[in-house]
Structure formats: C-alpha cells, structure tokens
Scaffold this motif. Structure first.
Motif, PDB file in Angstrom:
ATOM      1  N   GLU A 129      23.832 -24.572 -97.303  1.00  8.03           N
ATOM      2  CA  GLU A 129      25.563 -25.410 -96.858  1.00  8.03           C
ATOM      3  C   GLU A 129      26.494 -24.435 -97.551  1.00  8.03           C
ATOM      4  O   GLU A 129      27.070 -24.490 -96.519  1.00  8.03           O
ATOM      5  N   THR A 130      26.313 -23.534 -98.269  1.00  8.81           N
ATOM      6  CA  THR A 130      27.545 -22.633 -98.547  1.00  8.81           C
ATOM      7  C   THR A 130      27.092 -21.407 -97.871  1.00  8.81           C
ATOM      8  O   THR A 130      28.041 -20.398 -98.804  1.00  8.81           O
ATOM      9  N   GLY A 131      26.140 -20.683 -97.130  1.00  7.87           N
ATOM     10  CA  GLY A 131      25.923 -19.712 -96.955  1.00  7.87           C
ATOM     11  C   GLY A 131      24.879 -18.524 -98.046  1.00  7.87           C
ATOM     12  O   GLY A 131      25.419 -17.625 -97.690  1.00  7.87           O
ATOM     13  N   HIS A 132      24.552 -19.060 -98.666  1.00  4.79           N
ATOM     14  CA  HIS A 132      23.680 -19.071 -99.625  1.00  4.79           C
ATOM     15  C   HIS A 132      22.079 -18.573 -99.221  1.00  4.79           C
ATOM     16  O   HIS A 132      22.262 -19.622 -98.668  1.00  4.79           O
ATOM     17  N   VAL A 133      21.606 -17.477-100.218  1.00  8.56           N
ATOM     18  CA  VAL A 133      19.648 -17.907 -99.621  1.00  8.56           C
ATOM     19  C   VAL A 133      19.471 -18.386-100.622  1.00  8.56           C
ATOM     20  O   VAL A 133      19.907 -18.055-101.901  1.00  8.56           O
ATOM     21  N   GLU A 134      18.703 -19.690-100.176  1.00  8.66           N
ATOM     22  CA  GLU A 134      18.074 -20.570-100.825  1.00  8.66           C
ATOM     23  C   GLU A 134      16.987 -20.046-101.127  1.00  8.66           C
ATOM     24  O   GLU A 134      15.517 -20.010-102.083  1.00  8.66           O
ATOM     25  N   ARG A 135      15.332 -19.477 -99.784  1.00  8.44           N
ATOM     26  CA  ARG A 135      14.635 -18.297-100.041  1.00  8.44           C
ATOM     27  C   ARG A 135      14.892 -17.908 -98.832  1.00  8.44           C
ATOM     28  O   ARG A 135      15.173 -18.054 -98.211  1.00  8.44           O
ATOM     29  N   ALA A 136      13.669 -16.446 -99.813  1.00  8.65           N
ATOM     30  CA  ALA A 136      13.706 -15.316 -99.078  1.00  8.65           C
ATOM     31  C   ALA A 136      11.862 -15.131 -98.689  1.00  8.65           C
ATOM     32  O   ALA A 136      11.741 -14.475 -99.788  1.00  8.65           O
ATOM     33  N   LEU A 137      11.801 -15.185 -97.751  1.00 11.03           N
ATOM     34  CA  LEU A 137       9.746 -15.382 -97.543  1.00 11.03           C
ATOM     35  C   LEU A 137       9.727 -13.864 -96.761  1.00 11.03           C
ATOM     36  O   LEU A 137      10.204 -14.190 -94.884  1.00 11.03           O
ATOM     37  N   TYR A 138       8.885 -12.928 -96.956  1.00 10.34           N
ATOM     38  CA  TYR A 138       9.006 -11.470 -96.062  1.00 10.34           C
ATOM     39  C   TYR A 138       7.003 -11.695 -95.845  1.00 10.34           C
ATOM     40  O   TYR A 138       6.733 -12.238 -96.557  1.00 10.34           O
ATOM     41  N   ASN A 139       7.170 -10.727 -94.803  1.00  9.19           N
ATOM     42  CA  ASN A 139       5.372 -10.465 -94.517  1.00  9.19           C
ATOM     43  C   ASN A 139       4.765 -12.002 -93.901  1.00  9.19           C
ATOM     44  O   ASN A 139       3.429 -11.910 -94.801  1.00  9.19           O
ATOM     45  N   VAL A 140       5.372 -13.383 -94.102  1.00  8.17           N
ATOM     46  CA  VAL A 140       4.851 -13.806 -93.361  1.00  8.17           C
ATOM     47  C   VAL A 140       4.025 -14.194 -92.236  1.00  8.17           C
ATOM     48  O   VAL A 140       3.861 -13.307 -91.635  1.00  8.17           O
ATOM     49  N   ARG A 141       2.967 -14.751 -92.493  1.00  7.42           N
ATOM     50  CA  ARG A 141       2.217 -15.139 -91.186  1.00  7.42           C
ATOM     51  C   ARG A 141       2.303 -16.173 -89.862  1.00  7.42           C
ATOM     52  O   ARG A 141       4.005 -17.287 -89.935  1.00  7.42           O
ATOM     53  N   ALA A 142       2.105 -15.928 -89.144  1.00 12.01           N
ATOM     54  CA  ALA A 142       2.895 -16.326 -88.111  1.00 12.01           C
ATOM     55  C   ALA A 142       2.338 -17.491 -87.601  1.00 12.01           C
ATOM     56  O   ALA A 142       2.889 -18.568 -87.623  1.00 12.01           O
ATOM     57  N   THR A 143       1.114 -17.539 -88.088  1.00  8.85           N
ATOM     58  CA  THR A 143      -0.254 -18.966 -87.848  1.00  8.85           C
ATOM     59  C   THR A 143       0.022 -19.855 -89.180  1.00  8.85           C
ATOM     60  O   THR A 143      -0.554 -19.122 -90.151  1.00  8.85           O
ATOM     61  N   GLY A 144      -0.082 -20.724 -88.624  1.00 11.60           N
ATOM     62  CA  GLY A 144       0.690 -21.776 -90.068  1.00 11.60           C
ATOM     63  C   GLY A 144       1.298 -21.663 -91.332  1.00 11.60           C
ATOM     64  O   GLY A 144       1.934 -22.380 -91.836  1.00 11.60           O
ATOM     65  N   HIS A 145       2.667 -20.693 -91.027  1.00  8.62           N
ATOM     66  CA  HIS A 145       3.823 -20.332 -91.708  1.00  8.62           C
ATOM     67  C   HIS A 145       4.684 -21.482 -91.961  1.00  8.62           C
ATOM     68  O   HIS A 145       5.576 -22.046 -93.272  1.00  8.62           O
ATOM     69  N   VAL A 146       5.156 -22.028 -90.196  1.00 10.21           N
ATOM     70  CA  VAL A 146       6.198 -23.332 -90.648  1.00 10.21           C
ATOM     71  C   VAL A 146       4.943 -24.416 -91.631  1.00 10.21           C
ATOM     72  O   VAL A 146       6.651 -25.140 -92.086  1.00 10.21           O
ATOM     73  N   ALA A 147       3.688 -25.260 -91.037  1.00 13.44           N
ATOM     74  CA  ALA A 147       3.625 -26.146 -91.784  1.00 13.44           C
ATOM     75  C   ALA A 147       3.794 -25.315 -93.720  1.00 13.44           C
ATOM     76  O   ALA A 147       4.150 -26.167 -94.252  1.00 13.44           O
ATOM     77  N   LYS A 148       3.868 -24.196 -93.759  1.00 14.29           N
ATOM     78  CA  LYS A 148       3.673 -23.737 -95.272  1.00 14.29           C
ATOM     79  C   LYS A 148       5.225 -24.243 -95.545  1.00 14.29           C
ATOM     80  O   LYS A 148       5.644 -24.324 -96.637  1.00 14.29           O
ATOM     81  N   LEU A 149       5.946 -24.131 -94.758  1.00 13.06           N
ATOM     82  CA  LEU A 149       7.118 -23.722 -94.814  1.00 13.06           C
ATOM     83  C   LEU A 149       7.708 -25.556 -95.617  1.00 13.06           C
ATOM     84  O   LEU A 149       8.376 -25.474 -96.367  1.00 13.06           O
ATOM     85  N   ILE A 150       7.124 -26.148 -94.328  1.00 14.79           N
ATOM     86  CA  ILE A 150       7.714 -27.918 -94.472  1.00 14.79           C
ATOM     87  C   ILE A 150       6.513 -28.244 -95.926  1.00 14.79           C
ATOM     88  O   ILE A 150       7.828 -29.344 -96.254  1.00 14.79           O
ATOM     89  N   LYS A 151       5.512 -28.038 -96.427  1.00 10.99           N
ATOM     90  CA  LYS A 151       5.517 -28.200 -97.303  1.00 10.99           C
ATOM     91  C   LYS A 151       6.257 -28.250 -99.027  1.00 10.99           C
ATOM     92  O   LYS A 151       6.726 -28.436 -99.325  1.00 10.99           O
ATOM     93  N   ASP A 152       6.293 -26.133 -98.793  1.00 14.55           N
ATOM     94  CA  ASP A 152       6.971 -25.604 -99.848  1.00 14.55           C
ATOM     95  C   ASP A 152       8.495 -26.519 -99.736  1.00 14.55           C
ATOM     96  O   ASP A 152       9.152 -26.396-100.815  1.00 14.55           O
ATOM     97  N   LEU A 153       8.867 -27.386 -99.056  1.00 14.83           N
ATOM     98  CA  LEU A 153      10.741 -27.370 -99.057  1.00 14.83           C
ATOM     99  C   LEU A 153      10.745 -29.103 -99.535  1.00 14.83           C
ATOM    100  O   LEU A 153      11.186 -29.453 -99.250  1.00 14.83           O
ATOM    101  N   GLY A 154       9.210 -29.132 -99.313  1.00 17.65           N
ATOM    102  CA  GLY A 154       8.692 -30.925 -99.596  1.00 17.65           C
ATOM    103  C   GLY A 154       9.653 -31.720 -98.513  1.00 17.65           C
ATOM    104  O   GLY A 154       9.596 -32.948 -99.229  1.00 17.65           O
ATOM    105  N   LEU A 155       9.075 -31.358 -97.169  1.00 15.36           N
ATOM    106  CA  LEU A 155       8.940 -31.964 -95.810  1.00 15.36           C
ATOM    107  C   LEU A 155       7.962 -33.081 -95.725  1.00 15.36           C
ATOM    108  O   LEU A 155       7.618 -32.242 -95.535  1.00 15.36           O
TER     109      LEU A 155
END
Length: 155
Positions: A129-155
């Motif tokens: 909310e303050t404009g700072h990077v909370e997570r920086a993920l490089y070289n992510v995979r196209a498939t499965g990335h969103v599911a992993k992100l949701i899991k990592d965010l605890g959603l």
C-alpha cells in the motif's frame, strides 16, 4: 542488465498505456496492494496461460485486496486483441520502450532453450500500500505461477 529489486525497495513509478490507450499509473494504486507482472508476448501459449490464471483468480485476489497489472512490450492494439480473444479481466499495459521492465530488472539476459538471449524476464512483483516491493519474483514459470503466488500470499 539492470539491478534486481528486493523486498523493501520502492517500486519504480510508471505510467503506461493500457489496451485502450488510456494511461495507467502505479500511483493510481497508492493505498492498495498491486501485483505487477511482466510477460514476454501477448497471444503466446505461456503468456495466455498466465493471463488466464490471473483472470480466473481475480476475484480471490480482489477479495484479499490485490489489484493485478500485466506489463508486456506489445502495442496497445495487440493487448486489446489479447484481452478480447481470451476474455481477460486483468489490466494490461504496454511498455514498448522496455524502460519500465528495465527499472524492475525484468528485462535483460536470460536462458531460452539453452541459449543466452536478451529479452523480457517473466517476473512478478507484489507492491504494498505504501508503494514498496513486498515480493520480487524473477524467472517465474508461466504455468502454475499464479497458484503458487496465491499459496505464498496465504490466500
């Protein structure tokens, strides 16, 4: 190659045209969390999978307070075709100059099928909310990335 961002770094500001040519600015998201993801090319299999995954999970992310912005070097007209063809609901913006990608460390040398090439590095950033990077993920995979992100965010 530009430096990579780390958690706690200020997210580089940007204003880029969306699929309709209207300017979208990171500043518009002040006070809200935003997921900014960089992908190589609209209308390609991996990028389509990733954009559809974000669209399919948009309500879950929104309910948790996250907005989603996808950034590619494609022209706004191509982004509009991509959005229409795939019924995408995420905000897609065009970084034809690749300057924003470079500022996020999402453009540079990468390995592609065993060769070193220069291009878009598929990356995802969670900006708080303050404009700072909370997570920086490089070289992510196209498939499965969103599911992993949701899991990592605890959603």
């Amino acid at each position: 190659m530009s430096a990579r961002l780390e958690p706690g770094d200020p997210a580089p500001a940007f204003t880029l045209p969306d699929a309709d040519g209207k300017p979208v600015s990171l500043a518009e998201y002040a006070g809200r969390k935003v997921i900014v993801y960089f992908y190589p090319a609209a209308l390609t299999p991996g990028c389509t999978k990733q954009a559809c995954d974000f669209t399919d999970n948009l309500q879950l992310l929104a309910d948790a307070g996250y907005e989603v912005v996808g950034v590619s070097p494609d022209k706004p007209e191509k982004l509009a075709r991509f959005r229409e063809r795939e019924s995408l609901r995420v905000t897609l913006v065009s970084d034809e100059s690749r300057e924003v990608m470079k500022s996020y460390g999402a453009f540079g040398e990468k390995n592609s099928y065993g060769r070193t090439v220069t291009g878009v590095i598929r990356s995802t950033f969670v900006v708080d909310e303050t404009g700072h990077v909370e997570r920086a993920l490089y070289n992510v995979r196209a498939t499965g990335h969103v599911a992993k992100l949701i899991k990592d965010l605890g959603l």
